[in-house]
Structures are given as structure tokens and as C-alpha cells.
Design a protein around this motif. Sequence first.
Motif, PDB file in Angstrom:
ATOM      1  N   GLY A  77      42.304 -76.591  59.395  1.00 18.16           N
ATOM      2  CA  GLY A  77      43.111 -76.967  60.549  1.00 18.16           C
ATOM      3  C   GLY A  77      42.891 -78.405  60.950  1.00 18.16           C
ATOM      4  O   GLY A  77      41.912 -79.046  60.567  1.00 18.16           O
ATOM      5  N   SER A  78      43.806 -78.931  61.743  1.00 22.94           N
ATOM      6  CA  SER A  78      43.675 -80.309  62.207  1.00 22.94           C
ATOM      7  C   SER A  78      42.486 -80.440  63.151  1.00 22.94           C
ATOM      8  O   SER A  78      42.343 -79.637  64.082  1.00 22.94           O
ATOM      9  CB  SER A  78      44.948 -80.744  62.932  1.00 22.94           C
ATOM     10  N   PRO A  79      41.649 -81.449  62.964  1.00 27.26           N
ATOM     11  CA  PRO A  79      40.530 -81.663  63.892  1.00 27.26           C
ATOM     12  C   PRO A  79      40.993 -81.949  65.309  1.00 27.26           C
ATOM     13  O   PRO A  79      40.242 -81.738  66.262  1.00 27.26           O
ATOM     14  CB  PRO A  79      39.803 -82.886  63.301  1.00 27.26           C
ATOM     15  N   ARG A 203      38.422 -66.653  51.631  1.00 22.94           N
ATOM     16  CA  ARG A 203      37.732 -67.931  51.443  1.00 22.94           C
ATOM     17  C   ARG A 203      38.152 -68.850  52.586  1.00 22.94           C
ATOM     18  O   ARG A 203      39.335 -69.113  52.778  1.00 22.94           O
ATOM     19  CB  ARG A 203      38.115 -68.561  50.104  1.00 22.94           C
ATOM     20  N   LEU A 204      37.180 -69.336  53.360  1.00 24.61           N
ATOM     21  CA  LEU A 204      37.465 -70.239  54.469  1.00 24.61           C
ATOM     22  C   LEU A 204      37.230 -71.678  54.006  1.00 24.61           C
ATOM     23  O   LEU A 204      36.093 -72.047  53.698  1.00 24.61           O
ATOM     24  CB  LEU A 204      36.572 -69.927  55.673  1.00 24.61           C
ATOM     25  N   PRO A 205      38.292 -72.498  53.941  1.00 24.11           N
ATOM     26  CA  PRO A 205      38.114 -73.876  53.464  1.00 24.11           C
ATOM     27  C   PRO A 205      37.536 -74.776  54.547  1.00 24.11           C
ATOM     28  O   PRO A 205      37.583 -74.458  55.741  1.00 24.11           O
ATOM     29  CB  PRO A 205      39.547 -74.291  53.108  1.00 24.11           C
ATOM     30  N   PHE A 206      36.991 -75.914  54.128  1.00 20.95           N
ATOM     31  CA  PHE A 206      36.488 -76.916  55.067  1.00 20.95           C
ATOM     32  C   PHE A 206      36.579 -78.281  54.422  1.00 20.95           C
ATOM     33  O   PHE A 206      36.795 -78.407  53.211  1.00 20.95           O
ATOM     34  CB  PHE A 206      35.041 -76.610  55.476  1.00 20.95           C
ATOM     35  N   ALA A 282      36.263 -79.487  61.572  1.00 20.80           N
ATOM     36  CA  ALA A 282      35.761 -80.818  61.933  1.00 20.80           C
ATOM     37  C   ALA A 282      36.124 -81.845  60.861  1.00 20.80           C
ATOM     38  O   ALA A 282      36.436 -81.502  59.724  1.00 20.80           O
ATOM     39  CB  ALA A 282      34.245 -80.775  62.107  1.00 20.80           C
ATOM     40  N   ASP A 283      36.082 -83.115  61.254  1.00 23.78           N
ATOM     41  CA  ASP A 283      36.289 -84.231  60.326  1.00 23.78           C
ATOM     42  C   ASP A 283      34.942 -84.934  60.147  1.00 23.78           C
ATOM     43  O   ASP A 283      34.625 -85.882  60.861  1.00 23.78           O
ATOM     44  CB  ASP A 283      37.328 -85.198  60.889  1.00 23.78           C
TER      45      ASP A 283
END
Length: 443
Positions: A77-79, A203-206, A282-283
Motif C-alpha cells: 500500500g501507499s505509505p 504472501r504479504l509483500p513489503f 512503510a517506505d
Amino acid sequence: MLGRVDEETYARAVLAKDARFDGWFYAAVTTTGIYCRPSCPAQPPKVENLRFYPSAAAAQQAGFRACRRCRPDASPGSPHWNERADLVARAMRLIADGVVDRDGIPGLAAQLGYSVRQVQRQLQAELGAGPLAIARAQRAQTARLLIETTEVPLGDVAFAAGFASVRTFNDTVREVFALTPSDLRVRARRHQQSAAPGTLSLRLPFRQPLSADNLFSQLDVLPGVEEWRDDTYRRTLDLPHGHGIVALRPHPDHIDCRLTLADLRDLATAITRCRWLLDLDADPVAVDELLRADPVLQPLVDKDPGRRVARTVCPDEFAVRTVVGSGELVAQGTPVPDPVGGLTHVFPSAITLAALDIGGELVRALADRSLDLGVGSDWVRVRAQLAAMPGISALPVETIAKRALGDPDAFSADDPVVQRFGLAQQASAWRPWRAYATEYLRG
């Protein structure tokens, strides 16, 4: 559409397949009719054929379907929505938590304290789509997950994902993914992961980098509600339609997430809360770049980049545990069956604790909702309310702001780690990432 300056920057990101921008914006290709994440591995299109959108919902409204290869609907998601406390950011957090599906746009507006018209206008202006379109895009993502990771009959998937009818479900899936629900399920079976019966494997991306060891070490385990088992963090979830259990385990490029839910309608909310818990949107590049400018923090960041600030899946629970303590409270919660582990209860609600006259003013305020710690809350107002309560000092107020509200700039000069380093005077240079700076200082 985005401004011209942004379009030039985003075009360079697409040509470079820069994964750091995944979730920040979406790139649509006019010649193919699809939209992608910036890092899509496909051959880069000609710049003149690119169109950029601030949300998946805006790209879908413009008539583009999701790329089957890079799956832009599954990008981080967008930070922006976790870093900000303005109306649009609060609205996006609430929509992600399922408020529109449960209470409609009037319910969303009521929680935000604005009129329906104001909410719609501001979301449309910034995101190119209103709350209904954004919620619809989320429903499509939830439907895809259920189609691909379960054997739930497709008619049941439609209602579990929040669609009002099977026809709307079928039409939306075809429009967004250019495949029927049945076709999606057939394609997914070729690569399906094995999981225990009744468990959804996701699977949760980051965004890279991620300091997983530090992140998971921040999760204080409360027996009965949480546990470590086989290098996996497990805990119970109190969700809008029932309880659940989640198991989270880090991998180099994703977080393995195993969900067992009493009601499949809670899937999207459960995923959102797990992402929130682990600060996965987070970014880290932006955070680390600013903090490296401090000579004290620079070697700490270089040694272990990508630190996150762990949050909570239940703000009320975290506040009670911070201010009141956990003590013997777990047994007051709703029992939860856990055949494969040692979890026993969800943490008791504020209403339950207030009825037992436990927790004083804090619990009473949480129970009657005069104190709102939810994802759509007003950070300034909450701080003032907490500070006015007897026995709650600045440090627990900021701890709640950091972990429950998710304020990335939460900071207290009374924090022992800040006092140990004697850095309170220079902390203003760490804005808006002071919560991350103190996490680096903890070692």
C-alpha cells in the motif's frame, strides 16, 4: 491523473522497473488496456503510451484491467495513508479496514466527522476515485484471494468479499482481471500453496529493506493471546464478524501469513490489520535516508537498515496493556479454539472490562467510544484526551500514539533510550520519523 512533474518522475521509475514505487502510483498502458505496478517485469512500454493513476480504483474507473503478470492489486500500500493524519489518509485507513462495506459511506463520513459530500470530494480530488470505487477495488482483491487460496464455492466467495450479488461479483472480477472467477481458480491451482484445512495461506509483500529480526522482536507476547511457535508469531484476532487466528513468519521477500477465520467476510480486514501490525506499507528508503544525516544514527542505520515500528491489531487492547497492564485479564476474553497451538482467548473488549469495573477512566472512555483509537482517529485529539486522564504520563501517551495510532513521528523525551543517548535536543531533525529513530537507538 497526476501532474506533469510527477509523470516525468514516474515514467523514469517505470522504465527502471523501480520496485520502491510499487503502491505509490499505478502505470496504465493505453495500447494494451492494462495497469501495472512500476516494477512490472514486462517489456517497458513507450512513454507516450503511459498514463499514471494515484490508486488502483482510479485506473479501474478509467477502463484499465489489472496486469496478470505483476498483479498490481497485490502491491504494498501507499505509505501516504500511514504517514499522514489528514482526512484523506484517515479515510483510506478506514476503507481498508472495511468500514464502507460494513457501514456505507455515511458510516465512513460519521467516523471522520465530515459530511458525505466533503469526504467524496476530497478523495476524488486526490485519488481520482470516490470511496465506493476504492472499496470496490478492495472487494475485487479480496475476491481474488478467496478464489485463488480456498475451495469456497464461488457464490459464497461473492458475499464473503462484500459483493451485494453474484452478478456484481462476476462482472467486477471480469472487468478488473479480464478473467471469470472460474478461470482465476483454474489458473491458481497450478501454483497453489499447501495449507491446513480451513486455513488461508497468503504472501504479504513489503518494500525492501526489512529488518525482520528487529521487527518481530518488538512484539511482546501475552500468553493465551499470542505465542511463538516454530519460529512463527501467532495470535488471536477480534474481527468485526468473529474471531480469527493468524500466523506470521518472515521470508526474504514477503511475510508468510496463515489465517484461520470464523467468518470469511473478515478476510480483507484481517489482512489490513496484519499489515498495519508489521508496518509493511512503510517506505524504509525515505526513512533511512533522512535518519542517516544524524551522525549518531548513521552507523546504526547502515548496520541494520529497514527497521519498522511494530504496531497492533487492536488499539484498545494495546492501550489497556500499556496503561492498565494485562494481569489476569486474558481469561475474561472470548475463548478461541486452537487445535494446533496454545492460543486460548481473544483479549477482552473494553466493554467487557468496563462491566467488570477494570481499568478506570481509560477503559470507560474506550467502552463508550468517547475515546477512539481506531485507524481513522484524530491523533491530536487522542493525545489530548489521554494526557488529561489521571495517571497517564507523556511516555505512555506517545507509546500509544506510536503503536496504536501508528503516528511515525511519535516521540517522548522521557523515553529511557533517548535519555541514555542524551539526544532529546536534536530529535527535531528526525521529523517526521522520530518513532523510527528511537527504534534504531534501542539497538
